[in-house]
Design a protein around this motif. Structure first.
Motif, PDB file in Angstrom:
ATOM      1  N   UNK A 145       0.935  -1.011   0.141  1.00 44.59           N
ATOM      2  CA  UNK A 145       0.101   0.051  -0.051  1.00 44.59           C
ATOM      3  C   UNK A 145       0.856   1.319  -0.092  1.00 44.59           C
ATOM      4  N   UNK A 146       2.036   1.317   0.909  1.00 40.34           N
ATOM      5  CA  UNK A 146       2.709   2.474   0.663  1.00 40.34           C
ATOM      6  C   UNK A 146       3.466   2.520  -0.698  1.00 40.34           C
ATOM      7  N   UNK A 147       3.831   1.545  -1.130  1.00 39.75           N
ATOM      8  CA  UNK A 147       4.521   1.594  -2.145  1.00 39.75           C
ATOM      9  C   UNK A 147       3.539   2.164  -3.456  1.00 39.75           C
ATOM     10  N   UNK A 148       2.468   1.583  -3.611  1.00 42.93           N
ATOM     11  CA  UNK A 148       1.537   2.048  -4.724  1.00 42.93           C
ATOM     12  C   UNK A 148       0.921   3.509  -4.370  1.00 42.93           C
ATOM     13  N   UNK A 207       1.606   6.267  -7.108  1.00 44.43           N
ATOM     14  CA  UNK A 207       0.317   6.993  -7.896  1.00 44.43           C
ATOM     15  C   UNK A 207      -0.164   8.295  -7.100  1.00 44.43           C
ATOM     16  N   UNK A 208       0.618   8.759  -6.326  1.00 47.24           N
ATOM     17  CA  UNK A 208       0.001  10.070  -5.643  1.00 47.24           C
ATOM     18  C   UNK A 208      -1.310   9.782  -4.843  1.00 47.24           C
ATOM     19  N   UNK A 209      -1.485   8.671  -4.272  1.00 46.87           N
ATOM     20  CA  UNK A 209      -2.551   8.726  -3.379  1.00 46.87           C
ATOM     21  C   UNK A 209      -2.541   8.736  -1.936  1.00 46.87           C
ATOM     22  N   UNK A 210      -3.332   9.068  -1.168  1.00 46.62           N
ATOM     23  CA  UNK A 210      -3.180   9.203   0.262  1.00 46.62           C
ATOM     24  C   UNK A 210      -3.437   7.872   0.997  1.00 46.62           C
ATOM     25  N   UNK A 211      -2.541   7.692   2.034  1.00 48.05           N
ATOM     26  CA  UNK A 211      -2.753   6.425   2.533  1.00 48.05           C
ATOM     27  C   UNK A 211      -3.616   6.475   3.844  1.00 48.05           C
ATOM     28  N   UNK A 212      -4.574   5.623   3.823  1.00 46.29           N
ATOM     29  CA  UNK A 212      -5.274   5.494   5.297  1.00 46.29           C
ATOM     30  C   UNK A 212      -4.824   4.057   5.717  1.00 46.29           C
ATOM     31  N   UNK A 213      -4.089   3.975   6.981  1.00 46.18           N
ATOM     32  CA  UNK A 213      -3.671   2.784   7.500  1.00 46.18           C
ATOM     33  C   UNK A 213      -4.685   2.249   8.568  1.00 46.18           C
ATOM     34  N   UNK A 214      -5.698   1.362   8.400  1.00 50.75           N
ATOM     35  CA  UNK A 214      -6.511   1.117   9.401  1.00 50.75           C
ATOM     36  C   UNK A 214      -5.920   0.587  10.659  1.00 50.75           C
ATOM     37  N   UNK A 215      -4.816  -0.220  10.498  1.00 48.42           N
ATOM     38  CA  UNK A 215      -3.999  -0.375  11.863  1.00 48.42           C
ATOM     39  C   UNK A 215      -3.766   0.437  12.863  1.00 48.42           C
ATOM     40  N   UNK A 216      -3.113   1.538  12.185  1.00 44.15           N
ATOM     41  CA  UNK A 216      -2.840   2.762  12.874  1.00 44.15           C
ATOM     42  C   UNK A 216      -3.969   3.476  13.785  1.00 44.15           C
ATOM     43  N   UNK A 230     -14.213  11.841   5.968  1.00 45.98           N
ATOM     44  CA  UNK A 230     -13.740  12.845   6.691  1.00 45.98           C
ATOM     45  C   UNK A 230     -12.647  13.521   5.950  1.00 45.98           C
ATOM     46  N   UNK A 231     -11.977  12.680   5.119  1.00 49.34           N
ATOM     47  CA  UNK A 231     -10.707  12.756   4.230  1.00 49.34           C
ATOM     48  C   UNK A 231     -11.199  13.598   2.923  1.00 49.34           C
ATOM     49  N   UNK A 232     -10.324  14.770   2.531  1.00 51.19           N
ATOM     50  CA  UNK A 232     -10.300  15.272   1.366  1.00 51.19           C
ATOM     51  C   UNK A 232     -10.540  13.991   0.216  1.00 51.19           C
ATOM     52  N   UNK A 233     -11.421  14.602  -0.930  1.00 47.83           N
ATOM     53  CA  UNK A 233     -11.298  13.755  -1.967  1.00 47.83           C
ATOM     54  C   UNK A 233     -10.203  13.714  -3.069  1.00 47.83           C
ATOM     55  N   UNK A 234      -9.262  14.718  -2.931  1.00 46.64           N
ATOM     56  CA  UNK A 234      -8.205  14.936  -3.684  1.00 46.64           C
ATOM     57  C   UNK A 234      -6.873  15.076  -2.476  1.00 46.64           C
ATOM     58  N   UNK A 235      -5.983  14.222  -2.732  1.00 49.34           N
ATOM     59  CA  UNK A 235      -6.074  13.053  -3.608  1.00 49.34           C
ATOM     60  C   UNK A 235      -6.644  12.010  -3.431  1.00 49.34           C
ATOM     61  N   UNK A 236      -6.969  10.936  -4.311  1.00 44.70           N
ATOM     62  CA  UNK A 236      -7.319   9.850  -3.885  1.00 44.70           C
ATOM     63  C   UNK A 236      -6.988   8.946  -2.819  1.00 44.70           C
TER      64      UNK A 236
END
Length: 213
Positions: free
Chosen positions: A29-32, A36-45, A103-109
């Motif tokens: 997930x971090x790599x992708x 590709x310019x995506x915002x990462x949301x880590x559910x474990x954290x 609650x997260x902004x839509x941009x970036x995905x």
């Protein structure tokens, strides 16, 4: 109550990576996300925060688990019972994940990842099936991943019977991965099986292709 249609629209910008424990979800997930310019949301954290925000009324499995000592949690119960009563495997707290994502902004995905993303819970939220994929490690891959991290031993080592606790944990996670596989396939969702011969580059390419990135 929010309708599924409104939720699908509100989460249209989200990609989802779920899967079995030890599948390498966080690494990929971090790599992708970076590529590709995506915002990462880590559910474990978010787990500790979600546990704090939970109440006994909406989290009966968490309340029961918190009342147990380490041997009751990991030694004396069968792996099947451990699977059936582990709160995150039963979907407790999933609504808090959805609240966070909305609650997260839509941009970036957004790219959401973690074992808590169960196929039956994610499927109704997908605008397109290809927005989600589940990583399914073989037992050998999963054991190698856990051995390299030492994460299961850190739990088992605090019990009165570490060897038995470790066997229970490994079997519980095997059954969880099997359940994810059956559920995702039944719902027509994407899966990637991961064996010890698969490289990180291979996995990254397959997940990106599954998403159409």
């Amino acid at each position: 109550m929010r309708s599924e249609r409104r939720l699908r629209e509100g989460l249209r910008h989200v990609h989802w990576i779920g899967g079995g424990s030890g599948a390498g979800k966080s690494t990929i997930a971090r790599r992708i996300a970076a590529r590709h310019g995506l915002r990462l949301y880590d559910t474990d954290e978010a787990m500790a925060d979600h546990a704090r925000r939970s109440t006994p009324e909406d989290s009966p499995f968490l309340s029961a688990f918190a009342a147990m000592d380490m041997d009751e949690r990991w030694v004396s119960r069968s792996p099947k019972t451990m699977l059936e009563t582990f709160r995150w495997f039963q979907g407790e707290g999933f609504g808090l994940i959805v609240d966070d994502l909305l609650r997260l902004p839509r941009d970036p995905p957004v790219l959401a990842e973690g074992f808590r993303l169960l196929p039956r819970l994610v499927a109704p939220l997908l605008a397109e099936p290809r927005r989600a994929v589940w990583l399914l490690p073989t037992p050998d891959f999963r054991r190698a991943a856990f051995d390299s991290r030492g994460s299961l031993w850190s739990i088992a080592g605090r019990t009165g019977d570490p060897e038995r606790a470790l066997r229970n944990l490994l079997e519980r996670d095997r059954m969880f991965t099997e359940r994810l596989s059956e559920e995702a396939r039944r719902l027509g969702l994407g899966v990637v099986e991961i064996g010890t011969a698969m490289t990180e580059d291979d996995l990254g390419r397959r997940v990106a292709a599954a998403f159409g990135l």
